[in-house]
Design a protein around this motif. Sequence first.
Motif, PDB file in Angstrom:
ATOM      1  N   ARG A   1      -3.608  36.664  64.395  1.00 25.10           N
ATOM      2  CA  ARG A   1      -3.946  35.231  64.438  1.00 25.10           C
ATOM      3  C   ARG A   1      -5.456  35.031  64.612  1.00 25.10           C
ATOM      4  O   ARG A   1      -6.073  34.209  63.969  1.00 25.10           O
ATOM      5  CB  ARG A   1      -3.195  34.535  65.582  1.00 25.10           C
ATOM      6  N   ARG A   2      -6.031  35.864  65.482  1.00 23.59           N
ATOM      7  CA  ARG A   2      -7.485  35.774  65.716  1.00 23.59           C
ATOM      8  C   ARG A   2      -8.244  36.097  64.419  1.00 23.59           C
ATOM      9  O   ARG A   2      -9.165  35.387  64.014  1.00 23.59           O
ATOM     10  CB  ARG A   2      -7.869  36.779  66.802  1.00 23.59           C
ATOM     11  N   ALA A   3      -7.795  37.160  63.750  1.00 21.93           N
ATOM     12  CA  ALA A   3      -8.466  37.577  62.513  1.00 21.93           C
ATOM     13  C   ALA A   3      -8.328  36.505  61.437  1.00 21.93           C
ATOM     14  O   ALA A   3      -9.284  36.204  60.708  1.00 21.93           O
ATOM     15  CB  ALA A   3      -7.870  38.900  62.032  1.00 21.93           C
ATOM     16  N   LEU A   4      -7.143  35.892  61.373  1.00 26.75           N
ATOM     17  CA  LEU A   4      -6.917  34.862  60.351  1.00 26.75           C
ATOM     18  C   LEU A   4      -7.812  33.642  60.609  1.00 26.75           C
ATOM     19  O   LEU A   4      -8.394  33.077  59.672  1.00 26.75           O
ATOM     20  CB  LEU A   4      -5.431  34.459  60.338  1.00 26.75           C
ATOM     21  N   ALA A   5      -7.928  33.267  61.882  1.00 28.13           N
ATOM     22  CA  ALA A   5      -8.780  32.112  62.205  1.00 28.13           C
ATOM     23  C   ALA A   5     -10.215  32.398  61.747  1.00 28.13           C
ATOM     24  O   ALA A   5     -10.880  31.530  61.165  1.00 28.13           O
ATOM     25  CB  ALA A   5      -8.746  31.833  63.709  1.00 28.13           C
TER      26      ALA A   5
ATOM     27  N   PRO B   1      -7.680  44.046  63.299  1.00 24.04           N
ATOM     28  CA  PRO B   1      -6.290  43.884  63.756  1.00 24.04           C
ATOM     29  C   PRO B   1      -5.247  44.057  62.644  1.00 24.04           C
ATOM     30  O   PRO B   1      -4.054  44.133  62.928  1.00 24.04           O
ATOM     31  CB  PRO B   1      -6.269  42.458  64.315  1.00 24.04           C
ATOM     32  N   ALA B   2      -5.692  44.108  61.382  1.00 24.48           N
ATOM     33  CA  ALA B   2      -4.742  44.368  60.290  1.00 24.48           C
ATOM     34  C   ALA B   2      -4.667  45.867  59.998  1.00 24.48           C
ATOM     35  O   ALA B   2      -4.216  46.284  58.933  1.00 24.48           O
ATOM     36  CB  ALA B   2      -5.167  43.606  59.043  1.00 24.48           C
ATOM     37  N   GLY B   3      -5.087  46.706  60.955  1.00 22.19           N
ATOM     38  CA  GLY B   3      -5.113  48.159  60.758  1.00 22.19           C
ATOM     39  C   GLY B   3      -3.760  48.817  60.986  1.00 22.19           C
ATOM     40  O   GLY B   3      -2.713  48.197  60.797  1.00 22.19           O
TER      41      GLY B   3
ATOM     42  N   HIS C   1     -13.976  37.649  46.927  1.00 25.01           N
ATOM     43  CA  HIS C   1     -12.648  38.211  46.634  1.00 25.01           C
ATOM     44  C   HIS C   1     -12.049  38.842  47.889  1.00 25.01           C
ATOM     45  O   HIS C   1     -10.857  38.659  48.182  1.00 25.01           O
ATOM     46  CB  HIS C   1     -12.759  39.248  45.505  1.00 25.01           C
ATOM     47  N   LEU C   2     -12.886  39.578  48.635  1.00 25.31           N
ATOM     48  CA  LEU C   2     -12.363  40.222  49.856  1.00 25.31           C
ATOM     49  C   LEU C   2     -11.944  39.166  50.889  1.00 25.31           C
ATOM     50  O   LEU C   2     -10.938  39.334  51.577  1.00 25.31           O
ATOM     51  CB  LEU C   2     -13.404  41.178  50.444  1.00 25.31           C
ATOM     52  N   ALA C   3     -12.711  38.083  50.989  1.00 28.78           N
ATOM     53  CA  ALA C   3     -12.367  37.037  51.971  1.00 28.78           C
ATOM     54  C   ALA C   3     -11.042  36.374  51.595  1.00 28.78           C
ATOM     55  O   ALA C   3     -10.185  36.127  52.450  1.00 28.78           O
ATOM     56  CB  ALA C   3     -13.479  35.999  52.049  1.00 28.78           C
ATOM     57  N   LEU C   4     -10.851  36.105  50.304  1.00 27.24           N
ATOM     58  CA  LEU C   4      -9.583  35.513  49.863  1.00 27.24           C
ATOM     59  C   LEU C   4      -8.418  36.450  50.194  1.00 27.24           C
ATOM     60  O   LEU C   4      -7.384  36.039  50.732  1.00 27.24           O
ATOM     61  CB  LEU C   4      -9.634  35.246  48.347  1.00 27.24           C
ATOM     62  N   LEU C   5      -8.596  37.736  49.873  1.00 24.73           N
ATOM     63  CA  LEU C   5      -7.505  38.691  50.104  1.00 24.73           C
ATOM     64  C   LEU C   5      -7.258  38.872  51.595  1.00 24.73           C
ATOM     65  O   LEU C   5      -6.107  39.042  52.020  1.00 24.73           O
ATOM     66  CB  LEU C   5      -7.818  40.030  49.425  1.00 24.73           C
ATOM     67  N   ALA C   6      -8.322  38.810  52.410  1.00 27.70           N
ATOM     68  CA  ALA C   6      -8.146  38.920  53.864  1.00 27.70           C
ATOM     69  C   ALA C   6      -7.268  37.784  54.358  1.00 27.70           C
ATOM     70  O   ALA C   6      -6.321  37.987  55.122  1.00 27.70           O
ATOM     71  CB  ALA C   6      -9.508  38.888  54.564  1.00 27.70           C
ATOM     72  N   ARG C   7      -7.561  36.574  53.901  1.00 28.16           N
ATOM     73  CA  ARG C   7      -6.753  35.420  54.339  1.00 28.16           C
ATOM     74  C   ARG C   7      -5.289  35.618  53.981  1.00 28.16           C
ATOM     75  O   ARG C   7      -4.393  35.390  54.798  1.00 28.16           O
ATOM     76  CB  ARG C   7      -7.243  34.144  53.648  1.00 28.16           C
ATOM     77  N   LEU C   8      -5.051  36.042  52.733  1.00 29.31           N
ATOM     78  CA  LEU C   8      -3.659  36.172  52.281  1.00 29.31           C
ATOM     79  C   LEU C   8      -2.959  37.309  53.007  1.00 29.31           C
ATOM     80  O   LEU C   8      -1.835  37.174  53.472  1.00 29.31           O
ATOM     81  CB  LEU C   8      -3.635  36.399  50.765  1.00 29.31           C
ATOM     82  N   LEU C   9      -3.653  38.451  53.119  1.00 32.15           N
ATOM     83  CA  LEU C   9      -3.057  39.614  53.793  1.00 32.15           C
ATOM     84  C   LEU C   9      -2.690  39.255  55.234  1.00 32.15           C
ATOM     85  O   LEU C   9      -1.587  39.548  55.709  1.00 32.15           O
ATOM     86  CB  LEU C   9      -4.051  40.765  53.753  1.00 32.15           C
ATOM     87  N   LEU C  10      -3.620  38.601  55.923  1.00 33.13           N
ATOM     88  CA  LEU C  10      -3.375  38.271  57.338  1.00 33.13           C
ATOM     89  C   LEU C  10      -2.228  37.274  57.478  1.00 33.13           C
ATOM     90  O   LEU C  10      -1.393  37.379  58.378  1.00 33.13           O
ATOM     91  CB  LEU C  10      -4.661  37.724  57.980  1.00 33.13           C
ATOM     92  N   ARG C  11      -2.179  36.316  56.549  1.00 32.99           N
ATOM     93  CA  ARG C  11      -1.080  35.345  56.588  1.00 32.99           C
ATOM     94  C   ARG C  11       0.263  36.048  56.417  1.00 32.99           C
ATOM     95  O   ARG C  11       1.219  35.808  57.155  1.00 32.99           O
ATOM     96  CB  ARG C  11      -1.248  34.359  55.422  1.00 32.99           C
TER      97      ARG C  11
END
Length: 494
Positions: free
Chosen positions: A416-420, A405-407, A444-454
């Motif tokens: 929101r779903r992706a962030l959860a 969904p961040a595409g 590292h990718l998980a941390l960046l995913a959280r921040l990007l999605l936020r």
Amino acid sequence: MERLTADLLVVGAGVAGVYAALAAEAKGANVLLLAKDPLPSGSTPWAQGGVAFPLDEEDLEAHLQDTLRAGRGLVEEAVARSILAEAPRHLERLTTMGLPFHPEPTREGGHSRPRVRHLGGDQSGLLLLRGLLTHLQSPVLEGYMAASLLLAQGRVAGVLAISPRGPVEIRAGAVLLATGGFGRLFPVTTNPEGATGDGMALAFHAGGVLRDLEFVQFHPTALPNGALVSEACRGEGALLLNSRGERFMGRYDPLLELAPRDVVARAVHREREATGGVFLDLRPIPHLEARFPTVVASARALGLDPLREPIPVAPAAHYAMGGVKTDLRGYTGLPGLYAAGEVASTGFHGANRLASNSLLEGLVMGERAALAALEDLAFPPKAEALPALALDPHHLPALRVQTEPAGVVRSGEGLRRALAFAEALPLEEVPPLEATRAALEAGHLALLARLLLRLALLREESRGAHFREDFPEEAKEVYHLEAQGPHVRRVPAG
Ligand SMILES: Cc1cc2nc3c(=O)[nH]c(=O)nc-3n(C[C@H](O)[C@H](O)[C@H](O)COP(=O)(O)OP(=O)(O)OC[C@H]3O[C@@H](n4cnc5c(N)ncnc54)[C@H](O)[C@@H]3O)c2cc1C
């Protein structure tokens, strides 16, 4: 444990890292480079199009305007002006070093004139990096991955690295991150395997600021496996067709196939959804095989023949506009820590990078960051490693699918779903020497995913590469989003 020291430690040996090291060693500094993959590694050797250099004094203004237009209000004009003004000096230097730039510039999307200089047909990045490496005297430790930063008296004082030969502690007067982007967060990407955002995660974890992370450029024309079909192909006459054989770009932008990347990527995405597929017809390009040997070979490897028929293309994650916030000297705000190249956010690219401006930024900012770091060396006696961030790498395939969904086209609900999902992942702090490379990269990718999605959720507008179908207009207010520790703040642009 092995222990090493250097004046300047450069983490990463792509264009930014190697050019930085060349600048520092020319000043007599003792420089050490790390590259977690064997050379030539990173995105640099994959670059096909080339390097954008203003043609002359008059073109500098036009190049600036093109950069500002593509960046949709988020390019910091003073930064862009200063990088472009320095560009001709670097072209001259590279030519003197013997780099075989083709004399005729090509035109790429978003550029009002042909000003992109290529090398070896579509082997621009590979020949650029190889050329730089032949001049480099400093050692490159290949296969060494920076796992955590060393801190001493409030300064970054080196890194703890893991390697197949065991761990190593590297103390340095200053550290320069040149670790590239994080395209590997996405299921389809043009980026190499090592593009896992390590430098961004390390800097953030040490208290640094990450800015504009929500802006990810999707290249409009990748083959189904992520192999790039250079934008220069469209610059030289290739046409986009939908599965009904219609040339559709006229419905989206007057610049047709050469509209800015975000516009073309969304058009390709929509036409794929509406008609079932999009194809690039490369046959109008004269001497196709000689001009674009890599593209032809990549297509053939998938059983496609671009000399005979249009080839299927789709958008793929390509370039991170955001990253570690730095000033014009590559300083991150954390004493002892500098960053240059794709890992950094200088404000040059805004909401959408202008094609071929990134190698240029790597050169200019690589040199600047190295020289600034040399002015700021310090060797505190005792240093402590920060804990590393790790995630069981088995979670990575699901993280990539869930991050879809961040595409190219985003919506609040999907984000929101992706962030959860990303926030529920068991990301943990571990002693750096206990983690494997795969666990660190996944962390590292998980941390960046959280921040990007936020950040993507907070940006309730569409701007440049960030398109929200629930907020399709650009907002009046133009602002950056910065993440630091648990906080996110809006900072007015300009
Ligand atoms: C297919 C493709 C085509 C492109 N075409 C163009 C183009 O034509 N023109 C243009 O301007 N831009 C282009 N780009 C973008 C451009 O190539 C990159 O932005 C640029 O090369 C990044 O350079 P860099 O030095 O910042 O990082 P990279 O070249 O990505 O190098 C990163 C380095 O850091 C190392 N590293 C990473 N993490 C660690 C760690 N933890 N420890 C130790 N080492 C580490 C890697 O091994 C590597 O050596 C393209 C990108 C791709 C993927």
